[in-house]
Design a protein around this motif. Structure first.
Motif, short mmCIF file in Angstrom:
data_model
loop_
_atom_site.label_atom_id
_atom_site.label_comp_id
_atom_site.label_asym_id
_atom_site.label_seq_id
_atom_site.Cartn_x
_atom_site.Cartn_y
_atom_site.Cartn_z
N ALA A 145 0.85 -1.18 0.00
CA ALA A 145 0.00 0.00 0.00
C ALA A 145 0.90 1.25 0.00
N PRO A 146 0.43 2.34 -0.60
CA PRO A 146 -0.88 2.48 -1.21
C PRO A 146 -0.91 1.99 -2.66
N TYR A 147 -2.09 1.54 -3.10
CA TYR A 147 -2.26 1.12 -4.48
C TYR A 147 -3.67 1.49 -4.94
N ALA A 148 -3.85 1.53 -6.24
CA ALA A 148 -5.15 1.80 -6.84
C ALA A 148 -5.37 0.80 -7.97
N LEU A 149 -6.61 0.68 -8.41
CA LEU A 149 -6.96 -0.25 -9.49
C LEU A 149 -7.65 0.50 -10.62
N PHE A 150 -7.25 0.20 -11.85
CA PHE A 150 -7.93 0.74 -13.02
C PHE A 150 -8.29 -0.41 -13.95
N GLY A 151 -9.49 -0.37 -14.50
CA GLY A 151 -9.87 -1.35 -15.50
C GLY A 151 -10.84 -0.74 -16.50
N HIS A 152 -10.72 -1.17 -17.75
CA HIS A 152 -11.63 -0.70 -18.79
C HIS A 152 -12.47 -1.87 -19.28
N SER A 153 -13.78 -1.66 -19.37
CA SER A 153 -14.72 -2.67 -19.87
C SER A 153 -14.64 -3.92 -18.98
N LEU A 154 -14.32 -5.08 -19.54
CA LEU A 154 -14.12 -6.28 -18.72
C LEU A 154 -13.16 -5.98 -17.57
N GLY A 155 -12.11 -5.22 -17.84
CA GLY A 155 -11.12 -4.91 -16.82
C GLY A 155 -11.69 -4.17 -15.63
N ALA A 156 -12.75 -3.37 -15.85
CA ALA A 156 -13.37 -2.65 -14.74
C ALA A 156 -14.04 -3.62 -13.77
N LEU A 157 -14.79 -4.58 -14.31
CA LEU A 157 -15.42 -5.59 -13.47
C LEU A 157 -14.37 -6.40 -12.73
N LEU A 158 -13.31 -6.78 -13.45
CA LEU A 158 -12.25 -7.58 -12.85
C LEU A 158 -11.51 -6.79 -11.77
N ALA A 159 -11.28 -5.50 -12.00
CA ALA A 159 -10.62 -4.66 -11.00
C ALA A 159 -11.44 -4.60 -9.72
N CYS A 160 -12.75 -4.49 -9.86
CA CYS A 160 -13.64 -4.46 -8.69
C CYS A 160 -13.58 -5.78 -7.94
N GLU A 161 -13.61 -6.89 -8.68
CA GLU A 161 -13.55 -8.21 -8.05
C GLU A 161 -12.20 -8.43 -7.36
N ILE A 162 -11.12 -7.95 -7.96
CA ILE A 162 -9.80 -8.09 -7.35
C ILE A 162 -9.72 -7.28 -6.06
N ALA A 163 -10.33 -6.10 -6.04
CA ALA A 163 -10.35 -5.29 -4.81
C ALA A 163 -10.99 -6.08 -3.67
N HIS A 164 -12.10 -6.75 -3.97
CA HIS A 164 -12.76 -7.56 -2.94
C HIS A 164 -11.90 -8.76 -2.57
N ALA A 165 -11.29 -9.41 -3.58
CA ALA A 165 -10.47 -10.59 -3.32
C ALA A 165 -9.24 -10.24 -2.47
N LEU A 166 -8.60 -9.13 -2.77
CA LEU A 166 -7.45 -8.70 -1.97
C LEU A 166 -7.87 -8.42 -0.53
N ARG A 167 -9.04 -7.83 -0.36
CA ARG A 167 -9.53 -7.57 0.99
C ARG A 167 -9.75 -8.88 1.74
N GLU A 168 -10.29 -9.90 1.05
CA GLU A 168 -10.49 -11.21 1.67
C GLU A 168 -9.16 -11.82 2.11
#
Length: 244
Positions: free
Chosen positions: A69-92
């Protein structure tokens, strides 16, 4: 100098190389880290995924040991959904949340009932190519190149199937800011883009750019300026020096 890492997830059919130029454009305090997906680029020999949840967890497990940390996530189209899922997965996995999630060029997870239908239902290569034409991001010269399309179509088919199968899970909302980018002539409606507000208890913003689905390339300089401006705020909050 301590850096803020920006993990970048590619869109359907693309490799991490689509973000390679960003490294030369964004300032030194921002470390651009494109994330390669299995089945393309340097990971071409690995099997393609059609289920976003397991893919996000696999990528999160790969990133977690070295991600600081700190880090951020960027995704376009499919990548946006995947970035959101990775944020949750990293939190888990026990990682801190990103300082920001940038979701670009796609409907929110909860508003995808009809958004992916055309791509998910494309059966033949001809139907898939016709769906590509609607995105206006692939030249006719490339679409007519049989050798190139033989390599690309299996990746696209897997990616479109992954989007079509995606179902958001019930879970605690993210707490990080979510910044959304949309194209004024893109498929995603204002309502579908605003739906990303439901993914976080943190702050939220939407920026619209001229152009269709690939506005991130048509207006790359503006996209990067928006990312830099948003992340410079988060960077200062972490007490890190900023240089141009």
């Amino acid at each position: 100098m301590t850096q803020l890492t920006l993990l970048c997830l590619p869109y359907s059919g693309a490799s991490a190389m689509v973000y390679s130029r960003w490294r030369r454009t964004l300032p030194q305090w921002l470390h651009v880290q494109p994330v390669e997906l299995p089945g393309r680029g340097a990971r071409f020999d690995e099997p393609l995924h059609t289920d976003m949840g397991p893919l996000a967890m696999q990528l999160a497990r790969e990133l977690y040991p070295t991600l600081q940390a700190p880090y951020a996530l960027f995704g376009h189209s499919l990548g946006a959904l995947l970035a959101c899922e990775i944020a949750h997965a990293l939190r888990e996995l026990g990682s801190p949340e990103p300082v920001a999630l940038f979701a670009s060029g796609t409907a929110a997870p909860t508003m995808r009932a009809d958004y992916d239908r055309g791509f998910a239902q494309a059966k033949t290569d001809a139907e898939l190519i016709e769906q590509l034409r609607t995105l206006n991001g692939t030249s006719e010269e490339i679409l007519a190149n049989e050798e190139l399309m033989d390599l690309t179509l299996p990746i696209l088919r897997a990616d479109f199937l992954m989007c079509g199968r995606f179902q958001p899970r019930q879970r605690a909302l993210l707490r990080c800011p979510v910044h959304v980018f949309g194209g004024t002539a893109d498929k995603a409606t204002t309502e579908q883009l605003m739906g990303w507000r439901q993914e976080t208890t943190g702050s939220f913003s939407v920026d619209m750019l001229a152009g269709g689905h690939f506005f991130i390339h048509e207006h790359e300089a503006k996209v990067l300026r928006l990312i830099k401006d948003q992340l410079s705020v988060h960077h200062r909050r972490h007490g890190l020096a900023i240089s141009a």
